[in-house]
Enzyme design. Sequence first.
Site, mmCIF file in Angstrom:
data_model
loop_
_atom_site.group_PDB
_atom_site.id
_atom_site.type_symbol
_atom_site.label_atom_id
_atom_site.label_comp_id
_atom_site.label_asym_id
_atom_site.label_seq_id
_atom_site.Cartn_x
_atom_site.Cartn_y
_atom_site.Cartn_z
ATOM 1 N N GLN B 198 0.834 -1.201 0.000
ATOM 2 C CA GLN B 198 0.000 0.000 0.000
ATOM 3 C C GLN B 198 0.870 1.252 0.000
ATOM 4 O OE1 GLN B 198 -2.637 -2.176 3.274
ATOM 5 N NE2 GLN B 198 -3.331 -0.077 3.005
ATOM 6 N N PHE B 229 -6.015 -4.014 3.377
ATOM 7 C CA PHE B 229 -6.706 -3.772 4.652
ATOM 8 C C PHE B 229 -5.800 -3.163 5.714
ATOM 9 C CE2 PHE B 229 -8.291 -7.826 2.763
ATOM 10 C CZ PHE B 229 -9.396 -7.295 2.151
ATOM 11 N N GLU B 233 0.644 -1.893 4.610
ATOM 12 C CA GLU B 233 1.138 -0.520 4.743
ATOM 13 C C GLU B 233 2.609 -0.540 5.130
ATOM 14 O OE1 GLU B 233 -1.430 2.100 6.893
ATOM 15 O OE2 GLU B 233 0.029 3.722 6.960
ATOM 16 N N ARG B 311 -5.679 7.275 17.322
ATOM 17 C CA ARG B 311 -6.976 7.256 16.638
ATOM 18 C C ARG B 311 -8.034 6.541 17.489
ATOM 19 N NH1 ARG B 311 -9.421 8.120 11.338
ATOM 20 N NH2 ARG B 311 -7.536 9.145 10.603
ATOM 21 N N ARG B 343 -7.584 -1.625 8.768
ATOM 22 C CA ARG B 343 -8.851 -0.939 8.460
ATOM 23 C C ARG B 343 -9.529 -0.328 9.695
ATOM 24 N NH1 ARG B 343 -13.106 -3.936 4.410
ATOM 25 N NH2 ARG B 343 -13.895 -2.081 3.392
ATOM 26 N N PHE B 345 -7.779 1.559 11.821
ATOM 27 C CA PHE B 345 -6.547 2.093 12.418
ATOM 28 C C PHE B 345 -6.744 2.549 13.862
ATOM 29 C CE2 PHE B 345 -2.787 5.051 12.222
ATOM 30 C CZ PHE B 345 -1.886 4.215 11.595
ATOM 31 N N ALA B 524 -5.916 5.253 5.556
ATOM 32 C CA ALA B 524 -6.765 6.263 6.180
ATOM 33 C C ALA B 524 -7.956 6.617 5.284
ATOM 34 C CB ALA B 524 -5.964 7.520 6.537
ATOM 35 N N GLU B 725 -12.620 2.700 5.178
ATOM 36 C CA GLU B 725 -12.678 2.197 6.549
ATOM 37 C C GLU B 725 -14.030 2.331 7.246
ATOM 38 O OE1 GLU B 725 -9.310 4.831 7.152
ATOM 39 O OE2 GLU B 725 -8.415 3.317 8.439
#
Lengths: 159, 772
Positions: B198, B229, B233, B311, B343, B345, B524, B725
């Site tokens: 990603q 998902f 990342e 988050r 997903r 986060f 995000a 997400e």
Amino acid sequence: MSKIHVSTTINGDTAEFLCDPRETLLDVLRDRLGLTGAKEGCGTGDCGACSVTLDGRLVCSCLVLGAEAEGREIATVEGIAPGEELHPLQRKFIEHAALQCGICTPGILVAAKALLEKNPDPTETEVRYWLAGNLCRCTGYDKIIRAVMDAAAEMREAA
Amino acid sequence: MSVTRSHPHDAARLHVTGTARYIDDIPTPRGSLHLAFGLSDTARGTITALDLDPVRAAPGVVAVLTADDLPFANDVSPSAHDEPLLATGTVHYVGQPIFLVVAESHLAARRAARLARVEIAAEVPILTIDQAMAAESRFEEGPRLYARGDAAAAIAAAPRMVEGTLELGGQEHFYLEGQAALAVPQEGGDMLVQSSTQHPTEIQHKVAEALGVPMHGVRVETRRMGGGFGGKESQGNALAVACAVAARMTGRACKMRYDRDDDMVITGKRHDFRITYRAGFDDAGMLQGVEFVQYARCGWAQDLSLPVADRAMLHADNAYFLPNVRIESHRLKTNTQSATAYRGFGGPQGMVGIERVMDHVAHDLGMDPVELRRRNYYDAAAGDFSTKNLGGGARDLTPYGQRVEDFELHGMTDALMESAGYAARRAAVDAWNAEHSAIKKGLGFAPVKFGISFTLTHLNQAGALVHVYQDGSVHLNHGGTEMGQGLFQKVAQVAASRFGIPLEMVKITATDTAKVPNTSATAASSGSDLNGMAVKAACDTIRERMAAFLAERHQCEVAQVRFEEGRVFAGGAEMTFAQAAQMAYEGRVSLSSTGFYKTPKVAWDRIRGEGRPFFYFAYGCALTEVAVDTRTGENRILRADILHDAGASLNPALDIGQVEGGYVQGAGWLTTEELVWDEAGRLRTHAPSTYKIPACSDRPEVFNVALWDGQNREETIYRSKAVGEPPFMLGISAWLALSDAVAACGDAYPALDAPATAERVWDAIGRLRDGV
């Protein structure tokens, strides 16, 4: 280890290959024959991404040895479309947006085609449970079921 | 216009014919080599002996590398430089790569990797939240704290109070395509890396460090992933770096893909949490004060755990105004896989905390849980008159000081309750439960308010590169990556709309660090927001150049040049877009442009917990009905009704796909997907045989999904909203429905932990029936 010579039929064409006796049909298809439509999702027969048919029977090609293909008929996703034109299942998967990342799609199409050959008029429940061995992490399955039901209806009409 | 229409996924035809290429499907150059890691079987300890001779002697092995063989950086961390590619004397979790096998085939590499003789002086591992708290084993100096007002005093003064503890499991991404990378050496020491990632720029950055070359010596290309998902990342760094180092060393192309079991054992997952809560409220159910303590198990390396935990704090309010609130967050370091992006986060974990509070308060008051939630909602956005504001005053301020200016949930809740027939079904479920003891039914309602933007403000930027060729065809490139979500098609629709041409004239191309540099991860939910705007900017630059040229030639105002339906109108002249491109080319007009976008308005101080971390919020709500067999705990989702806000959707078919898939994945997280580590720190659920993601047979029998008919109140690309997400958290309604069904078995509050497996549901029913 000496290699085994195998003669088989893949999507209607005769094929020959040499393989290690331990090699799976999935690895043979992907690495020796260049048919990369079947995918390895788990390698243990739990996800269905490597689905093919062997003499018409739906199998996980990761659980079949390449040597077992001797004298058998194998069908893979590459053989589903009769030519340039798509099979109704393929068209309906596009129309219903029944795929996202797409890596489970070949296995699901092979499985769905095998179902409709056995049972051209399945109930929604029959489709859900038939496809329960084909994991999809993206779609949530709803559009896949709709696409299969719709393709089945169209194929019955055409028959 | 191509936007707002339901075009199929851009590669749909390739997918249904099995011809779409993922990393492992790309034909490799002759002589390519294959890689596998040798893994630690010990959760914590010091390597005292490492005999790799048997590995080197195994058939097909070309080379075996340890940390000492790495020529430059030994680091694959996306953040704190605390994650070596290969272990440096100590091991920190079961599954940590210790050495790298380079062999003639994938299986030869994997077989050889098992042959090493590794001796490790084991230490007692820190595995659980309790062990980490006792050992003060954490990231950052201490807990983070975001607060407003005096929550403790408000709780003490409130007429009623509930408190409790919630254990919340992690989640394996289970992207169906495992991690994979292929590195092909180029002339002059350059490296081409194809990676299932990603974040191509991050791969480029880490590979450059590992090879000791500037970033310009590494090119990374990503055409598609078989699911991401969040799991791709940062978790692809190790494979790409390993391939590049081995390719540099051998001069041959190197490929690495994890087998599923290795993938699950090596890579990070969603953070599991423990959340304790206290909430004070009045007899009408209005929250007066809420306290949360969130404990996040982060694993052995920092990875993205700090922003994930942030988050979670930023979503501890979900859709509710909390007048007095205190959120304390512990980021715990444990000897397990390094938990990573997944997903939502952290947002889902924060949200489950407050939804548990709502469920508990409703049970305490005997109040309808939907009504309770609506009373505590933030104020409606201006122009939403569907429900009068019940708060009597400005109830629009989040705990972190951002005003909620676009709150859609009053109207959306009204609409969903109506379309789902809530009142009648609530009565029917209650009547069923009064008459049946073996099978109990339950209804669960969950609203979602999810903040859109990277909380690390500088990541909110994107670039694009667009070419118009002289035949009018368009080449499109941007920094976003395609993992199945349909980003490429949505962005191509933007390009087609800007030029007024059919979608077929736009060629979508692989993400490529040589075309668009310095990109952010596709994460995000920001993919279409950021890249759509960057592509729009690039297209508009070219279109304006073409318009200025044509206006002069045809003696009209630039503003009068129109691009519509594959044609261009200038003054009295009319031509195809291809003719216009040909004329512009011959008129020596540049038909290539970059585009750039940065999100406005965002500014955020993560230490103080104040500011505007989010450009806007995306909303959704879901109602789920379940049936539970009280004798076994087995359960089934009977029906799910969802209304989701994608703003003015760029592509309703793709967006609804995200909503359906997100809901099912979220429900899986909270119901069947259970990760189990044993006391030695070994993950015992490392394949689909033991880790249960939802299957086709688990799909809700009735599944009604609709998009909210609205548009983004902020100026986003065609007023659409991010959709990757937010729908994941709609799955919380399935867990709440199970709680409701269990609650029908007794008087006490079920306090159902997650995942609410059949076993946990059965246990909870037992507690209620035994009156424990």
